[in-house]
Write a protein that holds these residues in place. Structure first.
Motif, PDB file in Angstrom:
ATOM      1  N   ASN A 129       0.741  -1.309  -0.014  1.00  0.00           N
ATOM      2  CA  ASN A 129       0.022  -0.189  -0.247  1.00  0.00           C
ATOM      3  C   ASN A 129       0.998   1.283   0.061  1.00  0.00           C
ATOM      4  OD1 ASN A 129      -3.124  -0.880   0.430  1.00  0.00           O
ATOM      5  ND2 ASN A 129      -1.814  -2.178   1.969  1.00  0.00           N
ATOM      6  N   GLY A 130       0.597   2.118  -0.786  1.00  0.00           N
ATOM      7  CA  GLY A 130       1.313   3.363  -0.781  1.00  0.00           C
ATOM      8  C   GLY A 130       1.847   3.639  -2.298  1.00  0.00           C
ATOM      9  N   MET A 131       2.935   4.226  -2.527  1.00  0.00           N
ATOM     10  CA  MET A 131       3.437   4.672  -3.927  1.00  0.00           C
ATOM     11  C   MET A 131       4.430   3.946  -4.494  1.00  0.00           C
ATOM     12  SD  MET A 131       0.944   7.042  -4.816  1.00  0.00           S
ATOM     13  CE  MET A 131       1.594   8.364  -5.929  1.00  0.00           C
ATOM     14  N   ALA A 132       4.467   3.377  -5.470  1.00  0.00           N
ATOM     15  CA  ALA A 132       5.644   2.865  -6.220  1.00  0.00           C
ATOM     16  C   ALA A 132       6.135   3.782  -7.077  1.00  0.00           C
ATOM     17  CB  ALA A 132       5.250   1.537  -6.860  1.00  0.00           C
ATOM     18  N   GLU A 133       7.625   3.940  -6.799  1.00  0.00           N
ATOM     19  CA  GLU A 133       8.197   4.907  -7.729  1.00  0.00           C
ATOM     20  C   GLU A 133       8.771   4.081  -8.918  1.00  0.00           C
ATOM     21  OE1 GLU A 133      10.662   8.157  -6.236  1.00  0.00           O
ATOM     22  OE2 GLU A 133      12.434   7.088  -7.295  1.00  0.00           O
TER      23      GLU A 133
END
Length: 396
Positions: A129-133
């Protein structure tokens, strides 16, 4: 008479920003099309449905506009510190060629989500969960793009409440950074202003001499003042696209700009280089009604920009042209900067035919040369359909 059967090629139809196109994994293409050349071009032409003298793309996946006649090929990156290689092909609508000379900034927002969804990104790079760069190598222009893709429960989050003028429905926001977007041909670090000037006097036979800012950042772009060609900057598509004389005028400006920028060696080459450069006209803010019916106010924008792509006024704004706008706006003395009121703005909000867009750029002057570290904007992306696309077996 026996005709060859159709073949199936795994493909995904995606929207990215205000564009959409057919996405492929490189390894899924027929072997003959896994390398640059005639076979690949012919395959993509047949997938999109070009060339189409009826300009409808009835027998293909294209939408018969510059925003929807697009193709993307992805593979695991061959570059250090990058996750995926991204190759973009702009398919001509009425001519049998694919233009590989530039990037599509809008579809850049869809590259990360597609790469994750089709297994091109190492699991170590992903989050639950979150942002994948996702670090993207843009192979057409040899530049790095960073996309931050929202992930929920281990999967790409596509739905959301981020609204983008030029796109009908809201979706999840995908922030995109274009690193060092100015041209660096052959690694020689050339100026982002190919002529060496912030403003040039561009001589165009049949039109006269007009001021132009010619910049190569995001995508090569020729900026002119709207008033110099008898426009106001609040025009919608039909005002330009319904006027053959206007389209011919802008194409003439584009071709002479391309010649002065060193992109072509003689004017006739411009016809087969439709994707670059772009031509755009700028104006100071004023109120107008966008194509969606939305009221755009002078107080809500820093400047107005209209840009043409593949010979037609774009319904919103190309992502790469937005990079050029943000960069030129940040550099005092360009036509874009002057239309935005001067100074050294870090972000500008500009009005386009469908509404507004905010874009930022970090520009600095080093040893008398302007450089830009990165340009920033937010887009959204969504898978529209996935499975296989079919083409006749002898089409490539």
């Amino acid at each position: 008479m026996t005709h060859p059967a159709q073949i199936k090629i795994p493909a995904t139809y995606m929207r990215g920003g205000t564009s959409k196109g057919v996405f492929f994994r490189l390894d899924d293409l027929p072997e003959a099309a896994q390398q640059p050349g005639k076979a690949r071009d012919n395959l993509l032409l047949r997938v999109i449905g070009s060339p189409d003298p009826y300009a409808k793309h009835t027998d293909g996946m294209g939408g018969a506009t510059s925003s929807t006649s697009k193709s993307v090929i992805l593979s695991k990156s061959s570059k250090a510190d990058h996750d995926v290689d991204y190759l973009f092909g702009q398919v001509s609508i009425d001519k049998p060629f694919v233009d590989w000379s530039g990037n599509c900034g809008n579809l850049s927002a869809a590259v990360g989500p597609f790469a994750i969804s089709c297994g091109l990104i190492d699991s170590s790079k992903l989050v639950q969960n979150g942002m994948a760069e996702i670090r993207i190598w843009q192979a057409n222009i040899e530049k790095t793009i960073i996309a931050r893709v929202p992930i929920v429960n281990g999967e790409v989050q596509e739905t959301g409440d981020f609204e983008l003028d030029g796109v009908t429905f809201p979706a999840a926001e995908v922030p995109v950074e274009f690193l060092d977007p100015a041209s660096d041909k052959d690694g020689q670090g050339g100026s982002m202003f190919p002529t060496g000037n912030l403003i040039d006097e561009l001589e165009v036979p049949g039109i006269g001499t007009i001021q132009a800012t010619m910049i190569d950042a995001g995508i090569p772009t020729v900026f002119i003042n709207a008033e110099d060609v008898n426009y106001t900057g609040i025009e919608l598509q039909e005002a330009i696209n319904g006027d053959p004389d206007a389209l011919m005028m802008f194409e003439r400006i584009r071709a002479h700009g391309a010649l002065k920028m060193g992109l072509i060696s003689e004017l006739g080459e411009a016809e087969n280089r439709q994707h670059t450069p772009k031509v755009a006209f700028v104006a100071k803010p004023q109120d107008y009604i966008a194509s969606s019916g939305k009221k755009v106010t002078a107080g809500g924008t820093d400047l107005l920009v209209r840009a043409l792509s593949m010979g037609k006024l774009h319904h919103a704004m190309m992502g790469t042209a937005a990079v050029a706008i943000g960069t030129a706006a940040a550099i005092p003395g360009t036509l874009v900067n002057l239309a935005a009121g001067g100074g050294e703005p870090k972000f500008v909000t500009f009005g386009h035919p469908s509404g507004t867009l905010k874009v930022g750029a970090e520009a600095t002057r080093v040893n008398g040369e302007w450089t830009v570290k990165k340009a920033i904007m937010s887009r959204s992306a969504r898978i529209l359909m996935e499975g296989v696309v079919r083409v006749p077996g002898d089409s490539f």
